[in-house]
Design a protein around this motif. Structure first.
Motif, PDB file in Angstrom:
ATOM      1  N   THR A  18      70.121 -31.905  31.270  1.00  0.00           N
ATOM      2  CA  THR A  18      69.728 -30.986  32.337  1.00  0.00           C
ATOM      3  C   THR A  18      69.295 -31.756  33.571  1.00  0.00           C
ATOM      4  OG1 THR A  18      67.370 -30.882  31.806  1.00  0.00           O
ATOM      5  CG2 THR A  18      68.818 -29.429  30.566  1.00  0.00           C
ATOM      6  N   THR A  71      66.602 -35.152  30.668  1.00  0.00           N
ATOM      7  CA  THR A  71      66.856 -34.801  32.057  1.00  0.00           C
ATOM      8  C   THR A  71      67.571 -35.936  32.781  1.00  0.00           C
ATOM      9  OG1 THR A  71      64.630 -35.566  32.660  1.00  0.00           O
ATOM     10  CG2 THR A  71      64.909 -33.218  32.218  1.00  0.00           C
ATOM     11  N   ALA A  75      69.557 -25.745  20.417  1.00  0.00           N
ATOM     12  CA  ALA A  75      69.654 -27.157  20.783  1.00  0.00           C
ATOM     13  C   ALA A  75      68.521 -27.930  20.106  1.00  0.00           C
ATOM     14  CB  ALA A  75      69.588 -27.320  22.294  1.00  0.00           C
ATOM     15  N   TYR A 129      66.472 -32.339  24.374  1.00  0.00           N
ATOM     16  CA  TYR A 129      67.001 -32.314  25.740  1.00  0.00           C
ATOM     17  C   TYR A 129      66.614 -33.614  26.425  1.00  0.00           C
ATOM     18  CZ  TYR A 129      62.309 -31.539  27.588  1.00  0.00           C
ATOM     19  OH  TYR A 129      60.983 -31.695  27.911  1.00  0.00           O
ATOM     20  N   ILE A 141      70.876 -31.363  24.873  1.00  0.00           N
ATOM     21  CA  ILE A 141      71.331 -30.818  26.145  1.00  0.00           C
ATOM     22  C   ILE A 141      70.903 -31.733  27.289  1.00  0.00           C
ATOM     23  CG2 ILE A 141      71.495 -28.406  25.398  1.00  0.00           C
ATOM     24  CD1 ILE A 141      68.781 -27.882  26.598  1.00  0.00           C
ATOM     25  N   GLY A 187      67.876 -23.246  26.034  1.00  0.00           N
ATOM     26  CA  GLY A 187      68.696 -24.094  25.185  1.00  0.00           C
ATOM     27  C   GLY A 187      68.051 -24.376  23.839  1.00  0.00           C
ATOM     28  N   ILE A 236      66.099 -25.353  29.857  1.00  0.00           N
ATOM     29  CA  ILE A 236      65.637 -26.166  28.732  1.00  0.00           C
ATOM     30  C   ILE A 236      65.094 -25.268  27.624  1.00  0.00           C
ATOM     31  CG2 ILE A 236      63.888 -27.825  27.973  1.00  0.00           C
ATOM     32  CD1 ILE A 236      64.131 -29.129  30.759  1.00  0.00           C
TER      33      ILE A 236
END
Length: 227
Positions: free
Chosen positions: A84, A105, A100, A103, A82, A95, A92
């Motif tokens: 973000t 950013t 997920a 992640y 993901i 997810g 987060i």
């Protein structure tokens, strides 16, 4: 590389830039969708090897897309990273909770993104978990249920062994407290976040000087640092 990557991102310029960067890193099959609905349609049609999923999407939001993918048996095995914005800790955590795999950013480095993708693709191709896990001075044998640090046995409870195995099998990956609970105790087991934190304190104490390899990710959970 022949792996197919699907990026679901409503900003076409970010899609184009990311696609170009991934092409330069050897990923030749990168597809873009600019809405949640289009992303779900392409995922079902292409069955990509990995999905990059923005949280903020028009129509169906990224978290709903993630949930739908993980609840579809034919698509549930696809790793999802993901994407973000800074400060979206709650997104987060949610997810990761709904399936997920990682992640990153925004803004993110193309090299970091390519490295994260490579980790997830390697993990996917490992059809069965290894019976022996080696991470620096730590060795875990899941068949004999033994863990060694600097060739000395660690005296761990069953839950501590499961937790250490989970983290060591996935260096660099962040697990939320609820994910750790589910993996160690099962889906129907209820325990407080504070209890998990104390569990991690006890595990770190037994690891001695190696304890700093278990990192607390503020607002999210825990991970073991990679090599």
């Amino acid at each position: 590389m022949s792996q197919k990557i699907l990026m679901i991102e409503d900003d076409a310029s970010i899609c184009d830039m990311t696609k170009m960067n991934l092409n330069m890193n050897g990923y030749s099959q990168v597809f873009c969708a600019t809405s949640g609905e289009e992303g779900l349609e392409l995922a079902a049609r292409l069955h990509p090897d990995l999905i990059l999923l923005d949280i903020m999407l028009p129509g169906i939001d990224g978290l709903t897309v993630c949930r739908n993918l993980k609840n579809t048996p034919s698509l549930s095995d696809i790793p999802i990273i993901i994407l973000t914005a800074k400060g979206e800790e709650n997104d987060i955590v949610l997810g990761l909770e709904i399936g997920a795999d990682d992640y990153i950013t925004k803004p993110y480095s193309s090299k970091v993104l390519a490295a994260r993708i490579a980790v997830q693709l390697r993990r996917k191709t490992a059809m069965a978990g290894p019976t022996e896990i080696r991470l620096g001075e730590l060795t875990i044998n899941t068949d004999s249920h033994r863990a060694l640090l600097d060739n000395l046995p660690l005296v761990l409870t069953a839950d501590e062994f499961k937790t250490l195995t989970l983290l060591a099998s996935n260096p660099g990956r962040v697990f939320t407290r609820n994910q750790i609970i589910r993996e160690v105790k099962g889906g129907n087991y209820t325990v407080t976040a504070r209890a998990i934190d104390m569990h991690m304190v006890n595990l770190r104490r037994k690891l001695g000087k190696w304890a700093n390899r278990i990192e607390t990710v503020r607002g999210v959970g825990y991970r073991i640092a990679g090599e």
